[in-house]
Design an enzyme around this catalytic site. Structure first.
Site, PDB file in Angstrom:
ATOM      1  N   GLY A  11      43.751  41.050  39.740  1.00 42.29           N
ATOM      2  CA  GLY A  11      42.781  40.990  40.832  1.00 42.29           C
ATOM      3  C   GLY A  11      42.023  39.675  40.946  1.00 42.29           C
ATOM      4  N   MET A  89      51.960  45.660  44.132  1.00 38.01           N
ATOM      5  CA  MET A  89      53.384  45.657  43.788  1.00 38.01           C
ATOM      6  C   MET A  89      54.183  46.820  44.383  1.00 38.01           C
ATOM      7  SD  MET A  89      53.608  42.949  42.195  1.00 38.01           S
ATOM      8  CE  MET A  89      52.589  41.752  41.366  1.00 38.01           C
ATOM      9  N   LYS A  90      53.579  47.575  45.272  1.00 36.21           N
ATOM     10  CA  LYS A  90      54.277  48.733  45.838  1.00 36.21           C
ATOM     11  C   LYS A  90      54.523  48.539  47.331  1.00 36.21           C
ATOM     12  CE  LYS A  90      54.532  51.165  42.172  1.00 36.21           C
ATOM     13  NZ  LYS A  90      55.813  51.520  41.596  1.00 36.21           N
ATOM     14  N   LEU A  92      54.437  49.861  51.113  1.00 41.55           N
ATOM     15  CA  LEU A  92      53.593  50.805  51.849  1.00 41.55           C
ATOM     16  C   LEU A  92      54.474  51.828  52.550  1.00 41.55           C
ATOM     17  CD1 LEU A  92      51.059  48.313  53.457  1.00 41.55           C
ATOM     18  CD2 LEU A  92      50.702  49.774  51.450  1.00 41.55           C
ATOM     19  N   ASN A 106      49.650  40.178  53.671  1.00 39.41           N
ATOM     20  CA  ASN A 106      50.128  40.066  52.290  1.00 39.41           C
ATOM     21  C   ASN A 106      50.100  38.601  51.900  1.00 39.41           C
ATOM     22  OD1 ASN A 106      51.418  40.837  49.794  1.00 39.41           O
ATOM     23  ND2 ASN A 106      53.333  39.991  50.609  1.00 39.41           N
ATOM     24  N   HIS A 108      51.916  35.881  49.195  1.00 42.17           N
ATOM     25  CA  HIS A 108      53.093  35.762  48.324  1.00 42.17           C
ATOM     26  C   HIS A 108      53.100  34.368  47.698  1.00 42.17           C
ATOM     27  CE1 HIS A 108      57.104  36.723  46.908  1.00 42.17           C
ATOM     28  NE2 HIS A 108      57.473  35.503  47.261  1.00 42.17           N
TER      29      HIS A 108
HETATM   30  C1  GRF Z   1      49.489  36.578  43.313  1.00 38.37           C
HETATM   31  O1  GRF Z   1      50.122  35.358  43.022  1.00 38.37           O
HETATM   32  C2  GRF Z   1      50.221  37.343  44.379  1.00 38.37           C
HETATM   33  O2  GRF Z   1      50.770  36.548  45.372  1.00 38.37           O
HETATM   34  C3  GRF Z   1      51.303  37.983  43.565  1.00 38.37           C
HETATM   35  O3  GRF Z   1      50.647  38.419  42.401  1.00 38.37           O
HETATM   36  C4  GRF Z   1      49.557  37.536  42.134  1.00 38.37           C
HETATM   37  C5  GRF Z   1      48.309  38.389  42.000  1.00 38.37           C
HETATM   38  O4  GRF Z   1      47.423  37.839  41.090  1.00 38.37           O
HETATM   39  N1  GRF Z   1      51.976  39.027  44.316  1.00 38.37           N
HETATM   40  P1  GRF Z   1      46.058  38.563  40.714  1.00 38.37           P
HETATM   41  O5  GRF Z   1      46.368  39.956  40.239  1.00 38.37           O
HETATM   42  O6  GRF Z   1      45.192  38.574  41.952  1.00 38.37           O
HETATM   43  O7  GRF Z   1      45.443  37.720  39.645  1.00 38.37           O
END
Ligand code: GRF
Length: 198
Positions: A11, A89-90, A92, A106, A108
């Site tokens: 997070g 990671m899921k 929707l 989102n 990425h």
């Molecule tokens: C980010 O780089 C996001 O793009 C990827 O996971 C990371 C999340 O990091 N899907 P965090 O949990 O906010 O530290």
């Protein structure tokens, strides 16, 4: 504007959004943090900032349709306008996607459409970029559609890959840029929404 942030692990992107809201850089309010992982640090962060949070997953709702419906019910209850997937990671479900069509973002950690889609998540993205010998990577914020990492791109930032980079070093550099990109994109969105309401 009320936003819900969905996060599965640390997070740190959620934290960047909370900080921007609290220091008034961003005229939005995080009204809900949702995680599929009851141990996610994202949930601790929300508690520290008195933000409502909920754990909804296949553990709480083994049926996919029931989980999808529970997510929508929670979003409605919290009066959510927009959803931000920040390390979620899921996939929707169809109900969430249709109820919040064009109102789900989102982020990425790569320059989509490269290094996106099924299998490209977390450190796997950075590992693939180093493996391919790319000189440049980055981050992308986009509107969410049904498939992983698909949908119109709103913004991107480029980040150099440096000689001797490890996965961790590259991840750190990309994440720093990604946090700024995400907050800047949300600021732009809130300004557009404000202008549209005049
Ligand atoms: C980010 O780089 C996001 O793009 C990827 O996971 C990371 C999340 O990091 N899907 P965090 O949990 O906010 O530290």
């Amino acid at each position: 504007m009320h936003i819900a942030v969905f996060a599965s692990h640390g997070g740190s992107l959620l934290q960047a959004i909370i900080d921007a809201c609290e220091n008034d850089t961003l005229a939005m309010e995080v009204v809900l943090v949702l995680s599929n992982n009851s141990d996610a640090k994202a949930l601790t962060r929300s508690a520290e900032h008195n933000i409502a949070s909920v754990h909804l997953s296949s553990c709480t709702h083994p049926e996919k349709a029931a989980l999808d419906a529970a997510i929508v019910a929670q979003l409605k209850l919290s009066n959510v306008d927009w959803i931000v997937l920040a390390g979620y990671m899921k996939k929707l479900g169809p109900k969430t996607l249709s109820e919040y069509r064009n109102r789900i973002l989102n982020t990425h950690p790569a320059l989509l459409p490269k290094y996106g889609g099924q299998g490209y998540y977390g450190r796997k993205v950075h590992a693939a970029i180093l493996e391919a010998g790319e000189k440049e990577t980055g981050a992308t914020v986009h509107i969410v559609e049904a498939e992983y990492d698909s949908g119109p791109i709103l913004s991107q930032v480029k980040v150099p890959v440096k000689p001797g980079d490890t996965i961790q070093r590259l991840e750190r550099r990309v994440k720093n840029a990604e946090k700024k990109l995400l907050v800047a994109t949300l600021i732009e969105l809130s300004q557009q929404r404000k202008a549209a309401s005049y």
